[in-house]
Design an enzyme around this catalytic site. Sequence first.
Site, PDB file in Angstrom:
ATOM      1  N   ARG A  93       0.837  -1.195   0.000  1.00 30.02           N
ATOM      2  CA  ARG A  93       0.000   0.000   0.000  1.00 30.02           C
ATOM      3  C   ARG A  93       0.875   1.249   0.000  1.00 30.02           C
ATOM      4  O   ARG A  93       2.056   1.197   0.327  1.00 30.02           O
ATOM      5  CB  ARG A  93      -0.929  -0.008   1.216  1.00 30.02           C
ATOM      6  CG  ARG A  93      -1.859  -1.214   1.269  1.00 30.02           C
ATOM      7  CD  ARG A  93      -2.659  -1.230   2.561  1.00 30.02           C
ATOM      8  NE  ARG A  93      -3.583  -2.361   2.632  1.00 30.02           N
ATOM      9  CZ  ARG A  93      -3.264  -3.571   3.092  1.00 30.02           C
ATOM     10  NH1 ARG A  93      -2.024  -3.798   3.543  1.00 30.02           N
ATOM     11  NH2 ARG A  93      -4.156  -4.542   3.122  1.00 30.02           N
TER      12      ARG A  93
ATOM     13  N   LYS B  69      -1.821  -1.827   7.332  1.00 30.75           N
ATOM     14  CA  LYS B  69      -3.230  -1.513   7.557  1.00 30.75           C
ATOM     15  C   LYS B  69      -3.777  -2.220   8.783  1.00 30.75           C
ATOM     16  O   LYS B  69      -4.525  -1.626   9.573  1.00 30.75           O
ATOM     17  CB  LYS B  69      -4.041  -1.884   6.316  1.00 30.75           C
ATOM     18  CG  LYS B  69      -5.511  -1.520   6.421  1.00 30.75           C
ATOM     19  CD  LYS B  69      -6.252  -1.859   5.150  1.00 30.75           C
ATOM     20  CE  LYS B  69      -7.736  -1.490   5.264  1.00 30.75           C
ATOM     21  NZ  LYS B  69      -8.486  -1.814   4.031  1.00 30.75           N
TER      22      LYS B  69
ATOM     23  N   HIS C 283      -4.295   3.054  -4.966  1.00 33.13           N
ATOM     24  CA  HIS C 283      -4.529   1.752  -4.345  1.00 33.13           C
ATOM     25  C   HIS C 283      -4.840   0.681  -5.388  1.00 33.13           C
ATOM     26  O   HIS C 283      -4.660  -0.510  -5.124  1.00 33.13           O
ATOM     27  CB  HIS C 283      -5.673   1.850  -3.333  1.00 33.13           C
ATOM     28  CG  HIS C 283      -5.836   0.608  -2.497  1.00 33.13           C
ATOM     29  ND1 HIS C 283      -4.959   0.269  -1.492  1.00 33.13           N
ATOM     30  CD2 HIS C 283      -6.754  -0.395  -2.545  1.00 33.13           C
ATOM     31  CE1 HIS C 283      -5.338  -0.878  -0.933  1.00 33.13           C
ATOM     32  NE2 HIS C 283      -6.427  -1.304  -1.567  1.00 33.13           N
TER      33      HIS C 283
ATOM     34  N   ARG D   7      -2.360  -1.998  -6.210  1.00 32.40           N
ATOM     35  CA  ARG D   7      -2.394  -3.239  -5.426  1.00 32.40           C
ATOM     36  C   ARG D   7      -3.332  -4.249  -6.095  1.00 32.40           C
ATOM     37  O   ARG D   7      -3.035  -5.436  -6.158  1.00 32.40           O
ATOM     38  CB  ARG D   7      -2.841  -2.934  -4.001  1.00 32.40           C
ATOM     39  CG  ARG D   7      -2.915  -4.146  -3.055  1.00 32.40           C
ATOM     40  CD  ARG D   7      -3.116  -3.658  -1.631  1.00 32.40           C
ATOM     41  NE  ARG D   7      -3.486  -4.712  -0.697  1.00 32.40           N
ATOM     42  CZ  ARG D   7      -2.618  -5.496  -0.057  1.00 32.40           C
ATOM     43  NH1 ARG D   7      -1.318  -5.355  -0.285  1.00 32.40           N
ATOM     44  NH2 ARG D   7      -3.022  -6.407   0.800  1.00 32.40           N
TER      45      ARG D   7
ATOM     46  N   TRP E 222      -3.247 -10.254   3.655  1.00 29.74           N
ATOM     47  CA  TRP E 222      -4.667 -10.239   3.998  1.00 29.74           C
ATOM     48  C   TRP E 222      -4.929 -11.234   5.117  1.00 29.74           C
ATOM     49  O   TRP E 222      -4.381 -12.333   5.129  1.00 29.74           O
ATOM     50  CB  TRP E 222      -5.525 -10.597   2.785  1.00 29.74           C
ATOM     51  CG  TRP E 222      -5.668  -9.486   1.790  1.00 29.74           C
ATOM     52  CD1 TRP E 222      -6.368  -8.335   1.945  1.00 29.74           C
ATOM     53  CD2 TRP E 222      -5.094  -9.420   0.464  1.00 29.74           C
ATOM     54  NE1 TRP E 222      -6.280  -7.554   0.803  1.00 29.74           N
ATOM     55  CE2 TRP E 222      -5.509  -8.191  -0.117  1.00 29.74           C
ATOM     56  CE3 TRP E 222      -4.287 -10.275  -0.278  1.00 29.74           C
ATOM     57  CZ2 TRP E 222      -5.142  -7.819  -1.403  1.00 29.74           C
ATOM     58  CZ3 TRP E 222      -3.916  -9.895  -1.558  1.00 29.74           C
ATOM     59  CH2 TRP E 222      -4.336  -8.677  -2.101  1.00 29.74           C
TER      60      TRP E 222
ATOM     61  N   TYR F  77     -10.563 -11.844  -6.678  1.00 29.66           N
ATOM     62  CA  TYR F  77      -9.679 -12.065  -7.829  1.00 29.66           C
ATOM     63  C   TYR F  77      -9.854 -13.446  -8.443  1.00 29.66           C
ATOM     64  O   TYR F  77      -9.240 -13.744  -9.468  1.00 29.66           O
ATOM     65  CB  TYR F  77      -8.215 -11.886  -7.403  1.00 29.66           C
ATOM     66  CG  TYR F  77      -7.935 -10.567  -6.728  1.00 29.66           C
ATOM     67  CD1 TYR F  77      -7.907  -9.380  -7.445  1.00 29.66           C
ATOM     68  CD2 TYR F  77      -7.721 -10.499  -5.354  1.00 29.66           C
ATOM     69  CE1 TYR F  77      -7.664  -8.162  -6.827  1.00 29.66           C
ATOM     70  CE2 TYR F  77      -7.482  -9.287  -4.719  1.00 29.66           C
ATOM     71  CZ  TYR F  77      -7.450  -8.125  -5.458  1.00 29.66           C
ATOM     72  OH  TYR F  77      -7.213  -6.922  -4.845  1.00 29.66           O
TER      73      TYR F  77
END
Length: 347
Positions: A196, A223, A281, A284, A307, A316
């Site tokens: 990020r 994050k 973003h 990413r 994640w 995805y």
Amino acid sequence: MAREKGLYRRKDSPYWWVDVVLPDGRRVCQSTRLKVLEDAEEFLVRLKADAYEAARTGIPAEHNWQEAVVQYLEDCVGKRSLDYDKAHFQKLDPYLRGCRLRDLNTSTLRPFIQDRKQKDGVANGTINRALEVVRHVLNVARDDWGWIARVPKIRMLKEPKRRVRFLTEEEADRLMLALPEHMVPVVQFALATGCRMTEILRLEWRRVDLDRRVSWLEAGTTKNGEGRGVPLNRDAILALRSVQGQHQRWCFTYREKRMEAIGSSWKRSLKRAGIESFRFHDLRHTWASWHVMSGTNLQELMELGGWKSYEMVLRYAHLAPEHLSDAAARIERGLEIVTNDVTISLR
């Protein structure tokens, strides 16, 4: 007459407001969120009765939203998203100030939701982020403070499915050519690692090992607040090599100082490259999409991107249906197509 009862109207609000000193000594000035005078008077009677009972028995009155916000801010000093929470608290305050925690629910929040939609014109997703903050405070009030026995139900608004905007390789090449010199290694590193923006701009040389081809994101810089290792492929190494020696501490700089943000040069570069509806973003998303289309499975992608939830990478999955080919083949029956001259087996 209404003001003498402790109730009054404001020109900027359709609701009755309370301004009264309660039997326990507290002064309360807040919206009742009620438009009918009789309902507002009943609200004030209950408010006074609760305060009188608390003063008589010595048992504190039920906690309200304002008290919860104050306690939350005291407990969460240093939290990375505290400024984000405060922004939501400011929007919520006119609607929830003085409201008892046990009375908070979707109905209580409806005026806030309607005003944000109709007056401010914000999307459901923006409203949901505020409702999530309310939910979180209520959970803390139940689990950590013991202020409420259960968390009232707050229903989220429907949101459209999250967009997945990614660049083709040809678009990425156009973007790289349109970028100013100081932005090229930043974007190259983003496309190579999926990091990020804040993770990239806060990267320090002490957390990079070019020989081992790895960098580390420290706890508090990501994050979710947890640290993680980032493997560096050839493109990431080249991006770092191109800025090596420019600053003793920070990897990505502009005019000998750490880059705080990407600035307006990003939008100008997109315009020069002819790329529309694209955020930083989305680099990413591009990285993740390229990985999946190149054969990286979703479990590997989840670990690479840091994640915590498998659901986050499922967006995805549609980009690589080939990973289900073996499963689809399990029920093949070996049928044959017969033509005039030849029989073809489908295997």
